[in-house]
Design a protein around this motif. Sequence first.
Motif, PDB file in Angstrom:
ATOM      1  N   LYS A  88     -13.091   3.070  -6.951  1.00  0.00           N
ATOM      2  CA  LYS A  88     -12.937   1.727  -6.364  1.00  0.00           C
ATOM      3  C   LYS A  88     -11.602   1.608  -5.643  1.00  0.00           C
ATOM      4  O   LYS A  88     -11.507   0.959  -4.591  1.00  0.00           O
ATOM      5  N   ASP A  89     -10.563   2.226  -6.245  1.00  0.00           N
ATOM      6  CA  ASP A  89      -9.247   2.200  -5.604  1.00  0.00           C
ATOM      7  C   ASP A  89      -9.296   2.911  -4.249  1.00  0.00           C
ATOM      8  O   ASP A  89      -8.749   2.415  -3.249  1.00  0.00           O
ATOM      9  N   GLN A  90      -9.977   4.061  -4.183  1.00  0.00           N
ATOM     10  CA  GLN A  90     -10.042   4.819  -2.931  1.00  0.00           C
ATOM     11  C   GLN A  90     -11.019   4.186  -1.942  1.00  0.00           C
ATOM     12  O   GLN A  90     -10.867   4.348  -0.732  1.00  0.00           O
ATOM     13  N   LEU A  91     -12.022   3.466  -2.449  1.00  0.00           N
ATOM     14  CA  LEU A  91     -12.924   2.722  -1.555  1.00  0.00           C
ATOM     15  C   LEU A  91     -12.166   1.618  -0.837  1.00  0.00           C
ATOM     16  O   LEU A  91     -12.382   1.358   0.351  1.00  0.00           O
ATOM     17  N   GLU A  92     -11.258   0.996  -1.571  1.00  0.00           N
ATOM     18  CA  GLU A  92     -10.526  -0.135  -1.001  1.00  0.00           C
ATOM     19  C   GLU A  92      -9.332   0.308  -0.155  1.00  0.00           C
ATOM     20  O   GLU A  92      -9.090  -0.247   0.923  1.00  0.00           O
ATOM     21  N   ASN A  93      -8.609   1.342  -0.619  1.00  0.00           N
ATOM     22  CA  ASN A  93      -7.353   1.707   0.035  1.00  0.00           C
ATOM     23  C   ASN A  93      -7.393   3.036   0.775  1.00  0.00           C
ATOM     24  O   ASN A  93      -6.392   3.466   1.347  1.00  0.00           O
ATOM     25  N   GLY A  94      -8.551   3.685   0.753  1.00  0.00           N
ATOM     26  CA  GLY A  94      -8.642   4.997   1.392  1.00  0.00           C
ATOM     27  C   GLY A  94      -8.406   6.102   0.392  1.00  0.00           C
ATOM     28  O   GLY A  94      -7.782   5.899  -0.663  1.00  0.00           O
ATOM     29  N   SER A  95      -8.880   7.311   0.707  1.00  0.00           N
ATOM     30  CA  SER A  95      -8.680   8.438  -0.197  1.00  0.00           C
ATOM     31  C   SER A  95      -7.207   8.803  -0.265  1.00  0.00           C
ATOM     32  O   SER A  95      -6.416   8.441   0.621  1.00  0.00           O
ATOM     33  N   TYR A  96      -6.843   9.539  -1.303  1.00  0.00           N
ATOM     34  CA  TYR A  96      -5.444   9.929  -1.491  1.00  0.00           C
ATOM     35  C   TYR A  96      -4.954  10.766  -0.301  1.00  0.00           C
ATOM     36  O   TYR A  96      -3.840  10.575   0.194  1.00  0.00           O
ATOM     37  N   GLU A  97      -5.808  11.692   0.162  1.00  0.00           N
ATOM     38  CA  GLU A  97      -5.371  12.553   1.258  1.00  0.00           C
ATOM     39  C   GLU A  97      -5.215  11.768   2.562  1.00  0.00           C
ATOM     40  O   GLU A  97      -4.307  12.057   3.370  1.00  0.00           O
TER      41      GLU A  97
END
Length: 505
Positions: A64-73
């Motif tokens: 959910k964090d990466q869906l909202e803010n983008g993937s870490y890379e």
Amino acid sequence: MSEELKLTILKKLDSEGSIENTTAAFKDVSEDVVLGALKSLESQEKVTYVTLTTEFWTIEAEGKDQLENGSYEARIFEAVPSGSQGIAIKDLEAKFGKVAKLGQGKCLANKWVKKDGDSLVRVADSIVDQVKAGLETVHATGTHPSKDAIKDLKRRKLIKANKTISYAVSKGAQFSTELKKQATDLTIEMMQSGAWKSAEFKKFNFKSLGVNPNSGNLHPLMKVREEFRQVFFETGFEEMPTNNFVESSFWNFDALFVPQKHSARDLQDTFYLTDPTVANSLPDFWETVRDVHEKGGYGSIGYRYPWSEDEAKKLVLRTHTTAVSAHMLNKLAQGPYRPAKYFSIDRVYRNETVDATHLAEFHQVEGVIADKNMSLGSLISFLDIFFKKMGMTDLRFKPTYNPYTEPSMEIFSYHEGLGEWLELGNSGMFRPEMLRSLGLEEGVQVAGFGLSLERPTMFKYNISNIRELMGHGVDLGMVARNPACRLDKKMGKEALQRPEAVDEI
């Protein structure tokens, strides 16, 4: 609710012909309730149904964090400025924390950036965040058309698999919209009134599990006892009758060449009966036993004290099953000579202080071997065979003292699971003062050994307090739960492996 749901299902089938998916048709009803209604209708042949299993994916907290803010890379790539200057790795770590290391690795693997000393510089002008795009697809549809995308998101623990179960329902052979109560039993009233002729009986479901009946269970002691019995039978032993719990002091002590002033005969060690207090008579050879105690014989000088007939007649709760062995050896001496092997496993009584490892009553396992030309070496050889059948191959013997055996030995076995030497029991060669008094002829030697039943049981079933094994504090659930015993297999505490060695005895 159940009857109302059944009617709803039948009416829906009557109007629509079938129900393709119960989850869509009955949104406010749990599938367990729907299944119960379907099973009931199926037993009446009003419906048939098949189970539909649907797999879907949900997004985990990190996803959910990466869906909202983008993937870490993608975050790391966006933080690296264009041009050859780049950004220091330590600045990325200060800004993104643990995300920096994870994102940096993926950026390098994707060849979006490269290392330049202690900095990262861009290689690609722009990127497509496939991870975020994949998460958006899963979020919208519950799945993804690409198996590789699903595999990657699952590996990164960004999504989790879920299953929904629903049912497709169609009309049965006896379909109708009328619900008629089915009879479950043919009663005498139905027979008398003739109602059975028009009654609709519920069919038996032979696939359903019945209620487990209450049943008895063997106590762990009895399970271990049976294993010991089988080992004795395999090695040619006969079982001795042990139902005589009260013995005269003569059979319990005197016939075994235990002096009447021995500490084992004190009140603090032995239970004496108060009603009746004494035996009616002593066996015919009591005078021989008296003479051996007072004057000696058979190579012994005796104990040189005035032996008391009254003391010998006192009744006690047997303190060991060796009293039973004495009876059997005396009986053996009455007939023509023959070698014999006897064993017993039964309860004995000691006036002990009750604690975690001691009770006033416990079970003794005893074996005796009578034959000519028996020696201590014969006994050791047999004990090696006997205990090997229980999975104990590393034995040691330590000299000790017993009033009625000479020589006497304590038996020890190295326990690999506990990493220590454990005392198994006691053994020795019965003294001639005992054997000749019982009537056994010259040249017949008898070897004996004994051990507790409780101790191996406590190890096998991982019980640390003996009061949990015997007495009013026993948990009946423990009795029912515990498996069968195998003396030659590791169980309970034995299954714990401790590699370190311990000092020798």
